[in-house]
Design an enzyme around this catalytic site. Structure first.
Site, PDB file in Angstrom:
ATOM      1  N   LYS A 113       9.563 -13.135   0.723  1.00 46.87           N
ATOM      2  CA  LYS A 113      10.637 -14.113   0.546  1.00 46.87           C
ATOM      3  C   LYS A 113      11.608 -13.901   1.716  1.00 46.87           C
ATOM      4  O   LYS A 113      12.818 -13.762   1.536  1.00 46.87           O
ATOM      5  CB  LYS A 113      11.260 -13.843  -0.830  1.00 46.87           C
ATOM      6  N   TYR A 149      12.390  -1.895  -7.475  1.00 43.43           N
ATOM      7  CA  TYR A 149      11.797  -1.044  -8.516  1.00 43.43           C
ATOM      8  C   TYR A 149      11.968   0.441  -8.222  1.00 43.43           C
ATOM      9  O   TYR A 149      11.509   1.285  -8.977  1.00 43.43           O
ATOM     10  CB  TYR A 149      10.289  -1.317  -8.629  1.00 43.43           C
ATOM     11  N   ASP A 187       4.277  -7.840  -8.753  1.00 43.96           N
ATOM     12  CA  ASP A 187       4.252  -7.770 -10.216  1.00 43.96           C
ATOM     13  C   ASP A 187       4.102  -9.185 -10.792  1.00 43.96           C
ATOM     14  O   ASP A 187       3.243  -9.460 -11.625  1.00 43.96           O
ATOM     15  CB  ASP A 187       5.566  -7.132 -10.690  1.00 43.96           C
ATOM     16  N   ASP A 237       7.492 -18.127  -3.313  1.00 42.14           N
ATOM     17  CA  ASP A 237       7.538 -19.225  -4.294  1.00 42.14           C
ATOM     18  C   ASP A 237       6.450 -20.259  -3.997  1.00 42.14           C
ATOM     19  O   ASP A 237       5.759 -20.742  -4.913  1.00 42.14           O
ATOM     20  CB  ASP A 237       8.928 -19.876  -4.383  1.00 42.14           C
TER      21      ASP A 237
END
Ligand code: NAD
Length: 420
Positions: A229, A159, A307, A283
């Protein structure tokens, strides 16, 4: 400081920095607080929040000297510009502010004013408290199990805005560098490509995670979970996790324990006053938030994960009309609801102001006015659980009384008076 495009209220005093190192504030009993009502439904939820926050301040022996500042459509109407410098300077000078939603056109036009404001204040932690209020309709069976505070890093990651468009000279320069200089072969397909860069720094990660650790310790929370992740992105997302554990060890001593230590040294029996630091793959975490909701407490994560994760968690406790947020920096904060400007409902005195009101509650909490903050929460909960709700919740419950935005704010104020 004097301003051309902002009126300074005469009945208030400025909040100042008490301690440069910790960012601790000196907050008077009548602070000047800049407010942007915002675009679209901001004109409905902004005044509603102001009314409720005034009542909570008054009930606890204080007052707020509001300083109206302008951004977005209201600034264009008044001053012919999107974000007057005076708005930014007033918020910087006064340190704690609240804003409603601002419209951002997709793909073209000006860049997000929200992002510009968060950047100017260096508000690096987007904090989203996600808790259930009795009476709010939810899509899950046990929404009351949710009581999380999500710390999302606000300045880095994909971002950060470091990206190049397909077909430009710039993107071809980056492709050539990656392939020729860095030896990355056979990864980027031939033909047009857009490329973005994902910076995750030690500085950015540690200052965000430090906020989450401090919050957990100050508020007697059980754990902080680092969500990443890192199994795939080893030098960015796994680095975030590693810097988190490193920070815990470097700066916190026995107050923070790892999940391994909890089991190896304490048989799973968490010592009083400690916070457990754990980590989860993103996840998996999206499943766990549904299946093992009450095992999670404070969350610290990077921008993109944060987000997605905060919107998914927010849906479990009633969604956009409810979800509050606050952007925190070093001795600075800007509260804002998670939702946008929902232009089709603008000015109809119809939408739910709860998210904006509860964002204001976070602002009161940041000021150290815990009694006023608790009063706001209790009064909102009392109002909703008695069946007095706006249209969005009314259509999801049996019975109840459908109120306009302004009537709902009046009902909360009545409850503040009753509860105080
Ligand atoms: P949105 O949040 O404005 O609206 C989506 C839908 O959610 C609405 O149609 C409405 O049904 C519901 N909703 C939202 N807030 C509600 C409330 N308080 N009460 C009842 N229902 C509510 O999202 P969008 O349509 O994707 O975005 C509209 C504009 O807002 C865009 O320009 C976007 O860039 C901007 N936006 C701003 C912010 C911000 O200022 N922080 C955040 C998100 C979106």
């Amino acid at each position: 400081m004097s301003y051309d495009k902002v009126e300074v209220p005469e009945d208030g005093e400025a909040i100042t920095l008490a301690d440069e190192e910790t960012g601790e504030l000196d907050v008077p009993e009548n602070p000047i607080i800049p407010i942007i009502h915002g675009d679209g439904i901001g004109t409905d939820v902004g005044p509603a929040a102001q009314q409720v926050l005034d009542a909570a301040a008054e009930a606890t022996g204080r007052s707020i000297a509001w300083m109206r500042v302008y951004a977005g459509a209201s600034a264009r109407d008044k001053y012919g510009e999107n974000l007057p410098e005076d708005t930014v300077s007033a918020i910087r000078e006064h340190r704690v502010a609240i804003k409603g939603p601002l419209t951002t056109p997709v793909g073209s036009g000006f860049r997000s004013l929200n992002v510009a404001l968060r950047k100017t204040l260096d508000a690096y932690a987007n904090v989203r408290p996600t808790y259930y209020l009795d009476g709010v309709p939810s899509p899950v069976k046990a929404p009351e199990k949710m009581d999380m505070v999500i710390f999302r890093e606000n300045t880095e990651d994909v971002y950060a805005g470091i990206e190049w468009e397909a077909g430009t000279d710039e993107v071809e320069t980056v492709r050539a560098f990656v392939e020729d200089e860095m030896g990355v072969d056979d990864v980027i397909h031939d033909g047009p490509v857009g490329i973005g860069i994902k910076p995750i720094t030690e500085f950015g990660s540690k200052r965000l995670i430090r906020e989450a650790f401090d919050y957990a310790l100050e508020n007697d929370r059980d754990s902080v979970t680092l969500v990443h992740k890192g199994n795939i992105m080893k030098f960015t997302e796994a680095a975030f996790r590693d810097w988190g554990y490193e920070l815990a060890e470097e700066e916190y001593g026995d107050e923070l324990i790892t999940e391994d230590e909890l089991w190896d040294e304490h048989d799973g029996d968490q010592p009083e006053g400690t916070v457990v630091v754990k980590d989860r793959i993103a996840d998996n975490m999206l499943q766990q938030v549904l299946t093992r909701t009450d095992e999670y407490d404070v969350i610290a994560t990077m921008n993109l994960n944060g987000d997605y994760f905060s919107d998914a968690a927010g849906a479990q406790i009633g969604g956009l009309g409810i979800a509050p947020g606050i952007n925190r920096g070093h001795g600075r904060a800007l509260a804002e609801p998670v939702h946008g400007s929902a232009p089709k409902y603008a000015g109809e005195d119809k939408v739910n102001p709860t998210a904006m009101i509860l964002s204001g509650r976070e602002m009161l909490d940041y000021l150290g006015w815990k009694d006023a903050a608790d009063l706001v929460r209790d009064a909102v909960e009392e109002t909703i659980s008695s069946g007095k709700v706006t249209y969005d919740l009314h259509r999801q419950i049996d019975g109840g009384e459908k109120l306009a935005t302004s009537e709902f704010a009046d009902a909360i104020v009545e409850n503040i008076e009753k509860l105080s």
